[in-house]
Scaffold this motif. Sequence first.
Motif, PDB file in Angstrom:
ATOM      1  N   ALA A   2       0.823  -1.205   0.000  1.00  0.00           N
ATOM      2  CA  ALA A   2       0.000   0.000   0.000  1.00  0.00           C
ATOM      3  C   ALA A   2       0.858   1.257   0.000  1.00  0.00           C
ATOM      4  O   ALA A   2       1.581   1.537   0.946  1.00  0.00           O
ATOM      5  CB  ALA A   2      -0.916   0.005   1.209  1.00  0.00           C
ATOM      6  N   VAL A   3       0.768   1.995  -1.098  1.00  0.00           N
ATOM      7  CA  VAL A   3       1.452   3.275  -1.237  1.00  0.00           C
ATOM      8  C   VAL A   3       0.418   4.255  -1.769  1.00  0.00           C
ATOM      9  O   VAL A   3      -0.272   3.952  -2.736  1.00  0.00           O
ATOM     10  CB  VAL A   3       2.627   3.183  -2.232  1.00  0.00           C
ATOM     11  N   PRO A   4       0.272   5.414  -1.133  1.00  0.00           N
ATOM     12  CA  PRO A   4      -0.732   6.364  -1.629  1.00  0.00           C
ATOM     13  C   PRO A   4      -0.445   6.794  -3.071  1.00  0.00           C
ATOM     14  O   PRO A   4       0.708   6.941  -3.467  1.00  0.00           O
ATOM     15  CB  PRO A   4      -0.579   7.564  -0.686  1.00  0.00           C
ATOM     16  N   GLU A   5      -1.525   6.991  -3.818  1.00  0.00           N
ATOM     17  CA  GLU A   5      -1.384   7.463  -5.188  1.00  0.00           C
ATOM     18  C   GLU A   5      -1.036   8.944  -5.186  1.00  0.00           C
ATOM     19  O   GLU A   5      -1.142   9.630  -4.167  1.00  0.00           O
ATOM     20  CB  GLU A   5      -2.700   7.243  -5.937  1.00  0.00           C
ATOM     21  N   ALA A   6      -0.641   9.438  -6.340  1.00  0.00           N
ATOM     22  CA  ALA A   6      -0.242  10.843  -6.467  1.00  0.00           C
ATOM     23  C   ALA A   6      -1.388  11.786  -6.089  1.00  0.00           C
ATOM     24  O   ALA A   6      -1.172  12.809  -5.441  1.00  0.00           O
ATOM     25  CB  ALA A   6       0.233  11.115  -7.886  1.00  0.00           C
ATOM     26  N   SER A   7      -2.609  11.444  -6.477  1.00  0.00           N
ATOM     27  CA  SER A   7      -3.740  12.319  -6.145  1.00  0.00           C
ATOM     28  C   SER A   7      -3.978  12.352  -4.633  1.00  0.00           C
ATOM     29  O   SER A   7      -4.368  13.379  -4.086  1.00  0.00           O
ATOM     30  CB  SER A   7      -5.003  11.845  -6.869  1.00  0.00           C
ATOM     31  N   THR A   8      -3.724  11.244  -3.956  1.00  0.00           N
ATOM     32  CA  THR A   8      -3.871  11.220  -2.507  1.00  0.00           C
ATOM     33  C   THR A   8      -2.834  12.115  -1.854  1.00  0.00           C
ATOM     34  O   THR A   8      -3.145  12.864  -0.919  1.00  0.00           O
ATOM     35  CB  THR A   8      -3.729   9.774  -1.984  1.00  0.00           C
ATOM     36  N   TRP A   9      -1.591  12.040  -2.345  1.00  0.00           N
ATOM     37  CA  TRP A   9      -0.545  12.924  -1.818  1.00  0.00           C
ATOM     38  C   TRP A   9      -0.921  14.390  -2.040  1.00  0.00           C
ATOM     39  O   TRP A   9      -0.734  15.239  -1.161  1.00  0.00           O
ATOM     40  CB  TRP A   9       0.793  12.640  -2.502  1.00  0.00           C
ATOM     41  N   ALA A  10      -1.450  14.716  -3.229  1.00  0.00           N
ATOM     42  CA  ALA A  10      -1.833  16.100  -3.522  1.00  0.00           C
ATOM     43  C   ALA A  10      -2.925  16.579  -2.563  1.00  0.00           C
ATOM     44  O   ALA A  10      -2.855  17.708  -2.051  1.00  0.00           O
ATOM     45  CB  ALA A  10      -2.308  16.215  -4.968  1.00  0.00           C
ATOM     46  N   MET A  11      -3.909  15.744  -2.305  1.00  0.00           N
ATOM     47  CA  MET A  11      -4.980  16.139  -1.387  1.00  0.00           C
ATOM     48  C   MET A  11      -4.442  16.319   0.039  1.00  0.00           C
ATOM     49  O   MET A  11      -4.865  17.236   0.753  1.00  0.00           O
ATOM     50  CB  MET A  11      -6.101  15.092  -1.394  1.00  0.00           C
ATOM     51  N   MET A  12      -3.514  15.457   0.457  1.00  0.00           N
ATOM     52  CA  MET A  12      -2.934  15.614   1.800  1.00  0.00           C
ATOM     53  C   MET A  12      -2.157  16.920   1.902  1.00  0.00           C
ATOM     54  O   MET A  12      -2.268  17.645   2.901  1.00  0.00           O
ATOM     55  CB  MET A  12      -2.009  14.428   2.120  1.00  0.00           C
ATOM     56  N   ILE A  13      -1.382  17.249   0.882  1.00  0.00           N
ATOM     57  CA  ILE A  13      -0.596  18.487   0.900  1.00  0.00           C
ATOM     58  C   ILE A  13      -1.519  19.700   0.923  1.00  0.00           C
ATOM     59  O   ILE A  13      -1.290  20.655   1.683  1.00  0.00           O
ATOM     60  CB  ILE A  13       0.372  18.530  -0.294  1.00  0.00           C
TER      61      ILE A  13
END
Length: 174
Positions: free
Chosen positions: A139-150
Amino acid sequence: MRGFKLAAIVGAMVMFALPISSKPAEAVVYNLTLDPVFGLGGTGTLEVINPPVNGGVVTPNAAVVPVFEISIGSSVFDLADDLALITFVGGNLFNINLLTNNPAFLALGGGFLFDQLGFVYDGPGREGGVGVINVAVAAVPEASTWAMMILGFAGVGFIAYRRSRKDQGLALAA
């Protein structure tokens, strides 16, 4: 007579206190040949300490599986830490479950293009068999998940900044 009884009791205690020697650790090395899929073939080495003779599942750790390497082209991957389960059927190596985040292996060996690698192997007694390496991505967050977290952290930071400025304004007014 009393000394004999004491010696017999001490001897019995020592005998029961000594560990019964178990079967010595025996390393079995399997030489894998990966079936070429999408033109990608390779070789591998899997070493298992005391594999099940009749069949069963091995949960790998460094003491049980010290070596699991796969070579694809000029790349060599040490995947011993990425093993999840190894299944033996009738004493033969049958299935290797791999859970990895290694991007180079996923691109070359599995995960992105396909999630299974077939293999044939020969063991130490020249016995052979076939099996499958199941490749899963940890399990590694997708790029869109990282963007939403940032964006979420930036929003919380902005709100905290505005509140601190508002508090400073009230302090100056008083």
